[in-house]
Scaffold this motif. Structure first.
Motif, short mmCIF file in Angstrom:
data_model
loop_
_atom_site.label_atom_id
_atom_site.label_comp_id
_atom_site.label_asym_id
_atom_site.label_seq_id
_atom_site.Cartn_x
_atom_site.Cartn_y
_atom_site.Cartn_z
N ARG A 1 0.82 -1.20 0.00
CA ARG A 1 0.00 0.00 0.00
C ARG A 1 0.86 1.26 0.00
N SER A 2 0.34 2.32 -0.60
CA SER A 2 0.99 3.62 -0.50
C SER A 2 0.38 4.38 0.67
N TYR A 3 1.07 5.39 1.17
CA TYR A 3 0.63 6.05 2.38
C TYR A 3 0.06 7.44 2.10
N ASP A 4 0.87 8.32 1.50
CA ASP A 4 0.43 9.66 1.11
C ASP A 4 -0.23 10.41 2.26
N LEU A 5 0.49 10.52 3.37
CA LEU A 5 -0.02 11.27 4.51
C LEU A 5 -0.28 12.72 4.16
N ASP A 6 0.56 13.28 3.29
CA ASP A 6 0.44 14.70 2.97
C ASP A 6 -0.94 15.04 2.43
N SER A 7 -1.42 14.28 1.47
CA SER A 7 -2.73 14.57 0.88
C SER A 7 -3.85 14.41 1.90
N VAL B 1 9.44 3.71 11.29
CA VAL B 1 8.77 4.92 10.86
C VAL B 1 8.95 5.04 9.35
N VAL B 2 7.84 5.03 8.61
CA VAL B 2 7.93 5.08 7.15
C VAL B 2 7.54 6.44 6.59
N GLU B 3 6.84 7.23 7.38
CA GLU B 3 6.46 8.56 6.88
C GLU B 3 6.07 9.45 8.05
N THR B 4 6.51 10.69 8.00
CA THR B 4 6.12 11.72 8.96
C THR B 4 5.80 12.98 8.18
N GLU B 5 4.65 13.56 8.43
CA GLU B 5 4.24 14.77 7.72
C GLU B 5 3.63 15.77 8.70
#
Length: 383
Positions: free
Chosen positions: A31-37, A61-65
């Motif tokens: 799956r993709s995450y795309d926290l920003d959007s 931790v794979v993404e922080t926004e």
């Protein structure tokens, strides 16, 4: 106007119990995450000053926004290195500290308040003579849910004289002088006072301030360097996120300072702030703790993730078992009504989502669970 104390938002229960209806996915890796959007959409919908999130997958931790501004009406952008007030999400940290002191033989889960403070015998309601550390940390002490003793206002609690450690003693004496709301050990009553008293017990047996103990036994071993207590920004500066409320629909920025948060007497119940990156270090310690140990022994983590009195709350965590989580999930919301934060962990999946905003109130308490549930649905629930 008197401020309310930290509270727990049970809306997170609804989102975690409803999600499994659709079935659950076997893996999140594709799956993709795309926290920003996601954050941009939720922030715009609820008009929050700033909104941030961190995602842990497979124990990393794979993404922080972080998006938005530190202060509404100011152009200074919030950053991923900023610190965020996590309110009652502090409670599991306090329980973790107490778990360490149990390991060191300084306390037992069965240790009573009066074992640590024998001078209170005869000066508090006798029902509290049998209250244990475990009862305090699982909200089964019988102490009333209202954070302040009868006749004490929020402002009066801010003005309790002495050091934070001395303030907690004064506060404890006043709370325990009143009759319990229920017989100790029998009823779940969410109580900030219970955690404040547990913190005072740690202070007495170690002869050191709670704040120093949390730093030494929890933050420092996890290489957490951003943690502090109370509001985030330096008074008069926009060097960290400001806190916010709303009045008649308008945002009200709140400058930092000693009177911009709840009283120091209840710090163990929820006055920590820290960066998302550092909060993730703490989250990962709990994700892997039952099997790998680390900060504490595996048996201690298992205890901290248990429900000695049944129900769904133990040691600073809401503990439930949604189908998609492949076992238990640990969650908590925190707010001082000027910030809002949520943590959700699924240890068997090595998955976690942490969400923060520098505003409290209805909009924040609606927005943050949407971020949590959206990520869970995207990563774990079949379409």
């Amino acid at each position: 106007m008197e401020k309310r104390s930290f509270y727990f938002n049970y809306s997170i229960i609804a989102l975690t119990l409803l999600i499994p209806i659709a079935g659950f996915a076997q893996s999140s890796k594709s799956r993709s995450y795309d926290l920003d959007s996601l954050l941009r959409a939720v922030r715009a919908r609820y008009d929050l000053p700033a909104l941030g999130a961190a995602l842990i997958v497979d124990g990393k931790v794979v993404e922080t926004e972080v998006i938005g501004v530190r202060k509404y009406g100011d152009t200074t952008r919030a950053t991923i290195n900023d610190t965020w007030h996590i309110g009652s999400d502090t409670k599991s940290m306090t329980a973790t500290l107490l778990g360490k002191l149990v390991e060191l033989g300084k306390l037992r889960w069965e240790t009573k308040i009066i074992d640590v403070f024998p001078e209170l015998i005869g000066k508090i309601d006798t029902a509290f003579n049998r209250v244990t550390l475990e009862m305090l940390l699982c909200h089964h002490s019988g102490i009333k849910g209202d954070s302040w003793p009868s006749g004490m206002t929020y402002d009066a609690a801010l003005d309790i004289p002495g050091s934070p450690r001395e303030q907690r003693i004064t506060y404890m004496r006043a709370m325990l002088a009143e009759p319990p709301a229920a017989p100790p050990g029998t009823t779940y009553i969410y109580s900030n006072a219970g955690f404040a008293i547990a913190g005072a017990m740690a202070e007495r047996v170690m002869d050191r301030a709670f704040e120093d103990l949390l730093n030494e036994f929890v933050f420092r071993p996890l290489s957490i360097t951003s943690a502090g207590f109370g509001s985030m920004n330096t008074p008069g500066k926009v060097d960290e996120p400001w806190q916010h409320t709303r009045s008649n629909g308008a945002h009200v920025p709140i400058d930092g300072g000693p009177r911009s948060d709840n009283p120091e007497a209840i710090t163990p119940a929820g006055r920590v702030h820290l960066s998302l990156g550092d909060w993730c270090k703490y989250a990962i310690a709990h994700l892997q703790g039952e099997t790998a140990g680390g900060l504490l022994r595996p048996a201690t983590f298992i205890k901290l993730h248990s429900l000695p009195f049944g129900g769904q709350y133990g040691f600073g965590w809401l503990i439930i078992e949604p189908k998609w989580a492949n076992g238990k999930a640990l969650a908590h919301d925190g707010s001082n009504n000027q910030n809002y934060a949520s943590i959700f962990l699924a240890p068997n999946l090595k998955f976690g989502i942490l969400v923060v905003t520098n505003e409290g109130g209805e909009e924040a308490s609606a927005a943050v669970p949407i971020v949590v549930s959206s990520i869970i649905k995207k990563l774990w629930v079949k379409k």
